[in-house]
Design an enzyme around this catalytic site. Structure first.
Site, short mmCIF file in Angstrom:
data_model
loop_
_atom_site.label_atom_id
_atom_site.label_comp_id
_atom_site.label_asym_id
_atom_site.label_seq_id
_atom_site.Cartn_x
_atom_site.Cartn_y
_atom_site.Cartn_z
CG MET A 21 -2.01 -1.01 1.25
SD MET A 21 -3.06 -1.02 2.76
CE MET A 21 -1.91 -1.83 3.99
CB CYS B 12 -1.08 0.47 -8.16
SG CYS B 12 -1.44 2.32 -7.83
CG ASP C 251 -14.12 -5.69 -0.34
OD1 ASP C 251 -13.36 -4.71 -0.34
OD2 ASP C 251 -15.07 -5.83 -1.20
#
Length: 344
Positions: A17, A100, A203
């Site tokens: 991230m 990304c 998720d």
């Protein structure tokens, strides 16, 4: 799960991230139970190798093996050189970013934008694998460019033919960004055809969701990103649930206070006081999101300029939490900002 010569202690992986998975965060997540943590993306532009930011991202001092470094770019020769450069500085696994969705990455035909150009994907993968023949190379992708152009199965074939040793896939297209719900049917289809480990991403916010995704897709591992922000203990919670089917007790106020404080001190040491204080703000926000009086606390926190002020404010906030009981009342799924915005 194995990647090259490395056997991971479990099948829980920290997602790369931007602006988040720096060395302090990777080390913390590994201590909290993650089997592997992938670095935030490192540029393939050699002109930036000397920059303070790039040098920090190549700093793996004290990091637990295996050290996985993600590289980003669109030129095969530059990506090959970036792989060699990072291996020379301690990388034990090279991960290639084709997942990304950020505009600033896709606008230069890197990240998930590469999924539009399958011949270029093949050239990049082949160049990187050839550049570091003794180091495993992995790939992170999305299901496709948009819902009308899902080409994950084709990319899998290219990856296997190129010598890629594991494939991580986020269950959204590039066009979806982080909106809507991740879908796992495409990941399941890829796993059914794959001869390399497949890591499912998207998720995965609870132990139950991790178990469901592993069973539904047949994936070898799950990759957890935004759900670990401010909640690094999610890895031990998931690991325990997968092993026993039961839940660990929620972390108590004292432990959360200690974990956050140690994280802050690591950030100050890694970045220096000025940058460390600024970077710590978003982590403090994630740790305290959803708690009583946290909105007022975060607003005040963003005005503080020194580490002494920041540490004192965190201590005072958790003293108030402690006075209300030994457990914090976190929401089940923290509301988490888009990390690409935070990293901008």
């Amino acid at each position: 799960m194995r990647i090259g010569n490395y056997t991971l202690k479990n099948n829980l992986v920290v997602a790369p991230m931007a602006g988040v998975t720096d060395r302090p965060f990777r080390q913390l997540c590994k201590r909290m139970g993650a089997g592997m943590a992938v670095s935030e993306m490192v540029t393939s532009n050699s002109l930036l190798y000397g920059s303070a930011k790039t040098q920090r991202r190549a700093n793996h001092e004290g990091e637990v093996d295996p050290i996985s470094v993600q590289i980003a770019g669109s030129d095969p020769a530059m990506m090959a050189e970036a792989a060699r450069h990072n291996v020379d500085r301690g990388a034990q696994i090279i991960d290639i970013n084709m997942g990304c969705p950020a505009k600033k990455i896709c606008n230069v035909m890197a990240g998930s934008a590469l999924l539009q150009d399958e011949p270029l994907v093949a050239r990049i993968l082949a160049a990187v694998v050839a550049a570091v023949p003794n180091v495993p190379v992995t790939l992170k992708i999305r299901t496709g460019w948009d819902k009308q152009h899902k080409n994950a199965l084709t990319i899998l074939k290219i990856a296997e033919d190129s010598g890629i040793q594991a494939l991580a896939m986020h269950g959204r297209t590039r066009a979806c960004g982080y909106t809507g719900q991740a879908e796992y049917d495409t990941i399941a289809a890829v796993k059914a055809m794959a001869h390399i480990p497949v890591i499912a991403n998207g998720d995965i916010t609870t132990p139950e969701k991790a178990k469901f995704v592993l069973e539904y897709t047949g994936a070898d591992a799950v990759m957890i990103g935004r759900a670990a922000q401010g909640r690094p203990w999610i890895f031990r919670e998931i690991a325990h649930f997968l092993q026993t089917g039961t839940h660990l007790p929620a972390p108590e106020v004292d432990e959360i206070h200690r974990v956050l404080t140690e994280h802050m001190l690591d950030l100050y040491g890694f970045y220096g006081e000025q940058s460390g204080v600024r970077i710590a703000r978003k982590h403090i926000s994630w740790y305290t999101k959803g708690l009583q009086d946290s909105a007022i606390f975060r607003h005040a926190m963003n005005q503080l300029q020194t580490l002494e002020e920041q540490v004192a404010a965190v201590d005072e906030f958790f003293d108030r939490c402690r006075a209300r009981g030994k457990h914090l009342d976190y929401v089940a799924e923290p509301v988490i900002d888009d990390v690409t915005t935070l990293a901008a």
